[in-house]
Design a protein around this motif. Structure first.
Motif, short mmCIF file in Angstrom:
data_model
loop_
_atom_site.label_atom_id
_atom_site.label_comp_id
_atom_site.label_asym_id
_atom_site.label_seq_id
_atom_site.Cartn_x
_atom_site.Cartn_y
_atom_site.Cartn_z
N TYR A 153 0.83 -1.21 0.00
CA TYR A 153 0.00 0.00 0.00
C TYR A 153 0.87 1.26 0.00
CZ TYR A 153 -3.32 3.50 1.70
OH TYR A 153 -4.07 4.62 1.84
N ARG A 154 1.90 1.23 0.81
CA ARG A 154 2.82 2.39 0.85
C ARG A 154 3.52 2.56 -0.50
NH1 ARG A 154 4.84 5.73 4.66
NH2 ARG A 154 6.80 6.68 4.05
N ARG A 281 0.25 5.05 10.54
CA ARG A 281 -0.83 5.65 9.76
C ARG A 281 -1.12 4.84 8.49
NH1 ARG A 281 -0.80 11.79 7.77
NH2 ARG A 281 -2.47 11.44 6.28
N ASP A 282 -0.04 4.36 7.84
CA ASP A 282 -0.25 3.48 6.67
C ASP A 282 -1.15 2.31 7.06
OD1 ASP A 282 1.60 4.91 5.09
OD2 ASP A 282 3.28 3.70 5.83
N GLU A 284 -3.32 2.03 9.56
CA GLU A 284 -4.72 2.40 9.82
C GLU A 284 -5.46 2.62 8.50
OE1 GLU A 284 -3.98 5.63 12.49
OE2 GLU A 284 -3.35 4.15 14.01
N GLU A 285 -4.82 3.33 7.57
CA GLU A 285 -5.47 3.61 6.28
C GLU A 285 -5.73 2.31 5.52
OE1 GLU A 285 -3.27 7.90 5.44
OE2 GLU A 285 -3.19 6.34 3.91
N PHE A 286 -4.70 1.47 5.45
CA PHE A 286 -4.86 0.27 4.63
C PHE A 286 -5.86 -0.71 5.24
CE2 PHE A 286 -3.68 -4.12 3.59
CZ PHE A 286 -4.07 -4.09 2.26
N ALA A 288 -8.38 -0.04 6.96
CA ALA A 288 -9.74 0.47 6.74
C ALA A 288 -10.16 0.26 5.29
CB ALA A 288 -9.81 1.95 7.11
N LEU A 289 -9.21 0.37 4.37
CA LEU A 289 -9.51 0.25 2.94
C LEU A 289 -9.73 -1.20 2.50
CD1 LEU A 289 -9.57 1.56 0.07
CD2 LEU A 289 -7.07 1.27 0.01
#
Ligand SMILES: [Zn+2]
Ligand SMILES: [Zn+2]
Length: 327
Positions: A153-154, A281-282, A284-286, A288-289
């Motif tokens: 993802y990053r 943060r990566d 948490e974002e990933f 959730a996605l």
């Protein structure tokens, strides 16, 4: 507890019985349900990454439930399911931490490298670096979200707004990121080892518009490429197929030497860059996605005691999707 232990780089893991550890003040003790086998584990075990903790329990894609909580820990309750990723500790005060780039922390410590990991029945982790996991993912399918998914993802984010995206090396990270890329409306072009028809078919099943060998020219000029395979020669190969202004992202922690190449393939404001580690943060974002896409993970499970077999299969490119150890 039973664990698979690395005593020295370049040797197979040995099955051992260790005393159950107790959590430090900020730690949780987790009963491991599943732990992914990552290419980084191979680099650690083969001695390609400097100064691992030794002896070491490898493994940094850990899924389990909290069974004991340290004196100052309180984010999770006993029985909560958590994920423990590669990033195991950051200092919070160095210049990288202060600018929000904790993935580059000067004093970062990593799970399954400098901290004992998840090739075991139990693992300790600093609770600040653990995550709750989306309920939609069974234990065996969640580990690959934690490294392959997060680093992928990053890498995808660093590839920028590329519509036509090349992916070199179609393993655990690529099979996840291809799904996310497609969800975002991108076209995926998958590059595999020459003649690997199984892998190319797998890539097409996951929505790649084209799949071919890494020395083949894709039908269209690409906007960016991500290299997951640890092969330096793919850097000039990828530069040759991306458009002006495009980025080649090297997503692995280790790569063989990059051969020299003519300047004109970099010219035109093309960029070559690496991706290092992950930030919370990566994650948490990933996380959730992933259920929105929804990302599906292909998994081959092995009993914990078969860790050496799983590593060998990964090294030989015989794992489709992700290998996961089940204690
Ligand atoms: Zn720091
Ligand atoms: Zn990994």
């Amino acid at each position: 507890m039973r664990a698979m232990l690395l005593n020295a780089a370049g040797t197979p893991l040995s099955e051992v019985a260790l005393p159950l550890p107790s959590p430090g003040p900020e730690q949780v003790l987790v009963r491991v349900h599943a732990c992914g086998v990552c290419r980084t584990d191979l680099h650690v075990i083969d001695g390609e990454l400097p100064e691992p903790k030794l002896p070491l329990i490898p493994g940094h894609e850990i899924v389990g439930t909290v069974v004991e909580i340290g004196a100052r820990a309180g984010r999770f309750a006993r029985g909560d399911r958590v994920g423990i990723p590669w990033l195991g500790y950051t200092c919070g005060v160095c210049r990288y931490c202060l600018m929000g780039r904790e993935n580059l922390c000067e004093r970062a410590r990593f799970t399954g490298y400098q901290i004992d990991g998840g090739y075991a029945e139990h693992a300790l982790a600093d609770e600040r670096y653990c995550f709750g996991l989306p309920a939609a993912y069974p234990d065996a399918e969640a580990p690959s979200l934690l490294c392959a998914g997060l680093i992928g993802y990053r890498a995808l984010a660093l590839a920028g707004a590329a519509r036509r995206l090349g992916i070199y090396g179609f393993g655990a990270a690529a099979h996840i990121i291809a799904q996310v890329a497609r969800f975002q409306g991108r076209e995926v072009y998958a590059f595999t080892r020459s003649g690997d028809d199984t892998c190319q078919r797998f890539a097409r099943e996951l929505g790649a518009v084209w799949a071919g060998a890494s020395d083949e020219a894709p039908p269209e000029e690409l906007d960016a490429a991500i290299i997951f395979a640890p092969v330096g020669a793919l850097v000039p190969a990828a530069l040759r197929v991306i458009a002006k202004g495009g980025t080649v992202v090297c997503a692995g922690i280790h790569m063989s030497d990059i051969p020299s190449f003519p300047y004109h393939i970099l010219w035109g404001e093309r960029t070559v860059r690496s991706v290092a580690n992950l930030t919370r943060r990566d994650a948490e974002e990933f996380l959730a996605l992933a259920p929105q896409v929804p990302v599906r993970t292909a998994v081959q499970t092995y009993p914990l005691t078969q860790a050496n077999h799983a590593l060998h299969a990964l090294k030989e490119g015989r794992v489709q999707g992700a290998a996961v150890l089940i204690p």
